[in-house]
Design an enzyme around this catalytic site. Structure first.
Site, mmCIF file in Angstrom:
data_model
loop_
_atom_site.group_PDB
_atom_site.id
_atom_site.type_symbol
_atom_site.label_atom_id
_atom_site.label_comp_id
_atom_site.label_asym_id
_atom_site.label_seq_id
_atom_site.Cartn_x
_atom_site.Cartn_y
_atom_site.Cartn_z
ATOM 1 C CG ASN A 24 -2.088 -0.912 1.163
ATOM 2 O OD1 ASN A 24 -2.092 -1.877 0.055
ATOM 3 N ND2 ASN A 24 -2.602 -1.571 2.154
ATOM 4 C CB SER A 72 -11.311 11.613 -49.053
ATOM 5 O OG SER A 72 -12.245 11.124 -49.502
ATOM 6 C CD GLN A 105 -5.001 -3.439 -9.538
ATOM 7 O OE1 GLN A 105 -4.129 -4.025 -8.362
ATOM 8 N NE2 GLN A 105 -5.628 -4.325 -10.160
ATOM 9 C CB THR A 161 -16.583 38.892 -29.812
ATOM 10 O OG1 THR A 161 -17.624 39.717 -30.512
ATOM 11 C CG2 THR A 161 -15.589 39.513 -29.364
ATOM 12 C CG HIS A 162 -21.032 37.084 -29.757
ATOM 13 N ND1 HIS A 162 -21.836 36.723 -28.883
ATOM 14 C CD2 HIS A 162 -20.524 38.290 -29.607
ATOM 15 C CE1 HIS A 162 -21.867 37.494 -27.859
ATOM 16 N NE2 HIS A 162 -21.047 38.677 -28.215
ATOM 17 C CE LYS A 222 -1.145 0.782 -9.824
ATOM 18 N NZ LYS A 222 -2.146 1.590 -8.779
HETATM 19 N N1 ARG Z 1 -1.670 -3.507 -7.481
HETATM 20 C C1 ARG Z 1 -2.131 -2.613 -6.466
HETATM 21 C C2 ARG Z 1 -2.535 -1.215 -6.978
HETATM 22 O O1 ARG Z 1 -2.259 -0.956 -7.736
HETATM 23 C C3 ARG Z 1 -1.036 -2.489 -5.297
HETATM 24 C C4 ARG Z 1 -1.429 -2.513 -3.869
HETATM 25 C C5 ARG Z 1 -2.178 -3.873 -3.396
HETATM 26 N N2 ARG Z 1 -2.131 -3.557 -2.249
HETATM 27 C C6 ARG Z 1 -3.233 -4.544 -1.481
HETATM 28 N N3 ARG Z 1 -3.455 -4.558 -0.277
HETATM 29 N N4 ARG Z 1 -3.947 -5.417 -2.348
HETATM 30 O O2 ARG Z 1 -3.151 -0.702 -6.103
#
Ligand code: ARG
Length: 458
Positions: free
Chosen positions: A109, A276, A321, A154-155, A324
């Site tokens: 974490n 085209s 998660q 403008t407009h 990402k």
């Molecule tokens: N792959 C997880 C994420 O991107 C990493 C952290 C996961 N931690 C857990 N306690 N499952 O968040």
């Protein structure tokens, strides 16, 4: 067996690895993950939390692993879930027992929070670089066009004459503010979270400040719960991406319009246009349209993460998660759009003649004509009224203000004198707008210099 397999009596269902593993996308964090682990292991050794010999072995093993990943020699495993456990598993396979001490006093974490912060810091600086390259391109072109007259709108109606240089400098200001937003995202990410543990810190005597120093962070996160559950810095980055995309999109919209047969203010280079499949005559501004189109996608990334975060209780939840893919997608989209846009802009051909022609029609000098009468003593409201009548009569006769003879002008207001023709030329209209921020060439030159100084101080 999973790294966390001890407590389990059964292996995960066949569908689970595919569903919850993030390695397919978070493998791009391998550099940050390994750098974080090297710093953590170094500190563990220095603090005597693990034997120095093991720390050395871990650091060497991680460096070798990094080199092999960069060389494309490493295959990541889906059942090792994410980049953190892949790196740890590979390390243990390579160096054995010592590798099992790496995760002491750390949780995935705080590890994932660290990796994301390092990544956001990197990509914020990358965005600043790309934006300053674009600003430089704009400033170079603006400098050549501080006297190129064009209509300001403008407009979407012709309003007053400006210059191309002044118009381009408006975008320079937007991109300059965008740089500020990426710098703010960088600042938000610049706090080191290791030591937060899973949520409640750790009993080991970690030296957090040492890890901060090794990884080049400005500060430490101040609360372990927040340390693992804060993704504000990702939102800050996504917001900065969204605003930049909005600016690019507005610019694209204008270029698409200027590139039409109706406007013909610019011509896009063949290298940035497409044809085209059916209409042989076509040359389409697809790149500009795509940048405009991809703006929605980046807004989507921002909205997605906002929505993911809004219901999460403290501290870490696996929902996070999902940060990402949004982050990576926005970053990839932004980088591509900024790069393509800058290339497209640098190859544009501006058609100064047509711009000037555009500024000549549509009574863009009507305000200046009213101002002329004001300078001769008439109150502005009355001058406005006089000009309104003159414009109306010109529209009916399909003439421009400057087509009227002095006699004809005097019929509307006796204050008109021979100097009116000079006063109403488009050049005079622009040159007299010398307030700070205005389109007068000297003023635009000043803001160009100011922006160049801003860029060289970055
Ligand atoms: N792959 C997880 C994420 O991107 C990493 C952290 C996961 N931690 C857990 N306690 N499952 O968040």
């Amino acid at each position: 067996m999973k790294l966390w397999g001890g407590r389990f009596e059964k292996s995960t269902d066949g569908m689970v690895d595919d569903f919850h593993s993030s390695i397919t996308f978070d493998q791009r964090l391998y550099r940050q993950d390994i750098a974080g682990s090297i710093a953590h292991a170094t500190m563990l050794g220095e603090q005597g939390i693990i034997p120095q010999a093991d720390a050395d072995c871990i650091v060497e093993g991680l460096k070798a692993l990094l080199a092999d990943i960069e060389a494309g020699k490493v295959a990541f495993a889906l059942d090792a879930e994410d980049i953190h456990m892949n790196v740890e598993t590979l390390l243990i396979q390579r160096i054995g027992q010592a590798g099992k001490r790496l995760h002491t006093g750390r949780s995935r974490n705080d590890q994932v929070a660290l990796d994301c912060r390092m990544y956001v810091k990197d990509v914020s600086l990358e965005a600043v670089d790309l934006l300053s390259a674009l600003m430089t391109a704009l400033l170079n072109t603006a400098e050549q066009h501080t006297r190129t007259i064009m209509p300001g709108y403008t407009h979407m109606q012709k309003a007053q004459p400006i210059t191309l240089g002044h118009h381009l400098c408006a975008y320079v200001e937007m991109f300059r503010r965008d740089i500020g937003r990426f710098q703010a995202a960088h600042r938000a990410a610049d706090a080191m979270p290791l030591g937060s543990g899973a949520l409640a810190g750790t009993t080991y005597p970690l030296n957090r400040a040492r890890v901060q120093e090794l990884l080049g962070f400005t500060s430490l996160t101040r609360n372990s719960l927040d340390g693992v559950s804060d993704r504000d810095f990702v939102l800050d980055y996504l917001y900065a991406c969204s605003v930049t995309m909005m600016h690019l999109s507005r610019f694209c919209e204008e270029l698409i319009l200027w590139n039409t047969h109706e406007f013909q203010f610019v011509e896009m280079d063949d290298g940035y246009s497409t044809g085209s499949s059916i209409m042989p005559q076509k040359k389409n501004p697809d790149m500009a349209e795509l940048v405009r189109g991809k703006t929605g996608r980046v807004y989507g990334d921002l909205t997605a993460l906002f929505t993911t975060m809004k219901g999460l209780p403290l501290a870490y939840n696996k929902d996070m998660q999902e940060d990402k893919e949004a982050l990576f997608d926005a970053r990839d989209t932004l980088v591509k759009c900024l790069s393509v846009f800058t290339g497209m802009f640098k190859t544009l051909r501006f058609k100064a003649e047509n711009m000037k022609k555009g500024a000549s029609g549509g009574f863009t000098n009507a305000t200046d004509a009213a101002d002329y009468l004001v300078k001769k003593g008439l109150p502005f409201r009355e001058a406005h009224e006089v000009l309104g009548r003159m414009v109306l009569s010109c529209i009916k006769e399909d003439r421009a203000l400057l087509d009227l003879s002095l006699e004809e002008m005097r019929a509307f207001c006796p204050l008109f004198a021979p100097d009116v023709y000079d006063a109403l030329s488009l050049e005079t209209c622009v040159n007299l707008r010398g307030v700070p921020g205005g389109p007068a060439p000297a003023m635009v030159a000043e803001t160009i210099a100011d922006n160049r100084a801003f860029l060289s101080a970055l």
